[in-house]
Design an enzyme around this catalytic site. Structure first.
Site, PDB file in Angstrom:
ATOM      1  N   LYS A 182       1.124  -1.031  -0.157  1.00  0.00           N
ATOM      2  CA  LYS A 182      -0.026  -0.020  -0.126  1.00  0.00           C
ATOM      3  C   LYS A 182       0.780   1.155  -0.341  1.00  0.00           C
ATOM      4  O   LYS A 182       2.059   1.337   0.093  1.00  0.00           O
ATOM      5  CB  LYS A 182      -0.967   0.175   0.951  1.00  0.00           C
ATOM      6  CG  LYS A 182      -1.827  -1.465   0.778  1.00  0.00           C
ATOM      7  CD  LYS A 182      -2.747  -0.898   0.209  1.00  0.00           C
ATOM      8  CE  LYS A 182      -3.584  -2.391  -0.472  1.00  0.00           C
ATOM      9  NZ  LYS A 182      -3.814  -3.364   0.563  1.00  0.00           N
TER      10      LYS A 182
HETATM   11  C1  LIG Z   1      -9.587  -1.729  -1.435  1.00  0.00           C
HETATM   12  C2  LIG Z   1      -9.685  -2.379  -0.726  1.00  0.00           C
HETATM   13  N1  LIG Z   1      -9.861  -2.992   1.342  1.00  0.00           N
HETATM   14  C3  LIG Z   1     -10.165  -3.352   2.183  1.00  0.00           C
HETATM   15  C4  LIG Z   1      -8.502  -4.071   2.570  1.00  0.00           C
HETATM   16  C5  LIG Z   1      -8.043  -4.220   3.263  1.00  0.00           C
HETATM   17  O1  LIG Z   1      -6.525  -4.132   4.456  1.00  0.00           O
HETATM   18  P1  LIG Z   1      -6.349  -5.201   5.451  1.00  0.00           P
HETATM   19  O2  LIG Z   1      -4.775  -5.759   4.743  1.00  0.00           O
HETATM   20  O3  LIG Z   1      -5.119  -3.676   5.419  1.00  0.00           O
HETATM   21  O4  LIG Z   1      -6.843  -4.967   5.983  1.00  0.00           O
HETATM   22  C6  LIG Z   1      -7.784  -3.775   0.864  1.00  0.00           C
HETATM   23  C7  LIG Z   1      -6.599  -4.573   0.926  1.00  0.00           C
HETATM   24  O5  LIG Z   1      -6.017  -5.040   0.123  1.00  0.00           O
HETATM   25  C8  LIG Z   1      -8.091  -3.707  -0.396  1.00  0.00           C
HETATM   26  O6  LIG Z   1      -7.234  -3.850  -0.903  1.00  0.00           O
END
Ligand SMILES: Cc1ncc(COP(=O)(O)O)c(C=O)c1O
Length: 375
Positions: A182
């Site tokens: 990210k």
């Molecule tokens: C669009 C989106 N929302 C939510 C998430 C969830 O984030 P996390 O991996 O920090 O739990 C991701 C993770 O890849 C994502 O791409």
């Protein structure tokens, strides 16, 4: 060395920030969390930011704070990671899906309105790949009584004429992810921003077992009482120190991602078989968490390209299968293929090319030559 589609960008300052925290008094729930939250809120031009152990935990908390529960629907984009929809299901709400627009790959006021029902309690627009979704337009489409939780997992550092993504000008909350690929990372981690102090308090309670932040009874000064059912979704001090350090370079990271995207555009403009990622409109900044191309010839051609690039050590990825096509969604809610035709058309051809701040110019040229050669 293979070239991945994304990876973290860490330097000695990040390492030092973590080491300093490890040598200090707090590993978790210390001052670094509040410092990171404050700095993130300033970066987003918003009063409050609440840190979480992941973006998924942040989405769960935001859907809770927005009041989603049994009998409600939580409406999100068909084109996203499953977490954007799962957060509704955790609370007993039914996840529902809006299609994307062909020219932005994001939901719009039009596609959200088409999927809205009387039961829709929360809408979760996703800033897919880092391109800001039109939240003002979505607010106009859903009216004031439906909560909007922006899924900004891809979009830290992106902006629109209304300000940074996360400023919550038209939404109740925005949720970020700090997974290694990210815009900035804390290994695992997330953040929710809001302008509303009541929502901030609900988010903070949900993050820590549902406990009140301070003692409430004079006779029992040690007692923090539990008012709602919460979780342990806390980000540690060690992670927060890393996040604070990374945040200082967010702007430079996003600039570098934009430079990489510009180079792909120049170099692949004449490759007719590929549709290139939609650019940000004038006055906005794309986050380019992903740089996606869509093979116009569809699934078999995309598969060949994926395989051949891998043979050359270029590890592209596919983001994402429409969420309702996961077996759990089909089995639990009876969703069938065809629900969101634009998201399915997109999925047949999409491929994410390497795009991350430490991608070298030489490695990007290797990717460009391979794509031009193979398509
Ligand atoms: C669009 C989106 N929302 C939510 C998430 C969830 O984030 P996390 O991996 O920090 O739990 C991701 C993770 O890849 C994502 O791409």
């Amino acid at each position: 060395m293979p070239i991945p589609y994304g990876r973290q960008s860490l330097d000695d300052r990040d390492v030092q920030a973590v080491v300093d925290t490890l040598r200090g008094d707090w590993l978790t729930q210390g001052p670094a969390v509040a410092e990171f939250e404050q700095a993130f809120a300033v970066a987003c031009d918003v009063p409050y930011a609440v840190a979480f152990s992941s973006g998924t935990a942040g989405l769960h908390a935001a859907a809770f704070a927005a009041g989603a529960g049994p009998g409600d629907e939580l409406l999100t984009s068909a084109l996203t990671f499953a977490a954007s929809a799962n957060c509704g299901a955790y609370l007993g709400a039914k996840p529902t899906f809006a299609d994307i627009e062909r020219d932005t790959w994001n939901v719009s006021g039009r596609t959200v309105a088409a999927a809205l029902t009387e039961r829709t309690r929360v809408v979760v627009p996703v800033h897919f790949a880092g391109l800001p979704a039109p939240v003002a337009e979505i607010r106009a489409a859903v009216g004031p009584d439906v909560a909007i939780v922006e899924d900004a997992a891809h979009a830290a550092g992106a902006w629109t004429p209304d300000g940074p993504v996360g400023a919550c000008r038209h939404a109740e909350m925005a949720v970020f992810s700090f997974h290694p690929v990210k815009p900035i990372t804390t290994a695992e981690g997330g953040m929710v921003t809001t302008r509303d102090a009541t929502l901030r308090d609900r988010l903070a309670a949900f993050r820590s077992h549902g406990l009140s932040p301070t003692a409430e009874l004079e006779d029992e000064p040690w007692l923090r009482r539990q008012h709602v059912l919460g979780f342990n979704y806390r980000l540690t001090d060690v992670q927060s120190a890393l996040g604070r350090s990374q945040l200082r370079r967010l702007d430079a990271f996003v600039e570098r991602r934009n430079a990489i995207a510009r180079r792909y555009r120049e170099a692949l403009a004449d490759v007719d078989a590929l549709e290139l990622a939609p650019a940000a409109p004038h006055g906005s900044r794309h986050g380019y968490h992903l740089f996606v191309v869509r093979h116009r010839e569809g699934a078999p051609a995309r598969r060949r390209l994926y395989d051949r690039l891998r043979e050359r050590g270029i590890l592209c990825q596919v983001h994402y299968v429409p969420v309702y096509r996961h077996p759990w969604y089909a089995e639990t809610f009876g969703y069938e293929p065809g629900l969101c035709p634009e998201a399915e058309r997109y999925y047949e051809g999409c491929l994410s090319l390497p795009c991350f701040p430490t991608l070298t110019d030489d490695d990007q040229e290797t990717v460009i030559e391979a794509v031009r050669d193979l398509v």
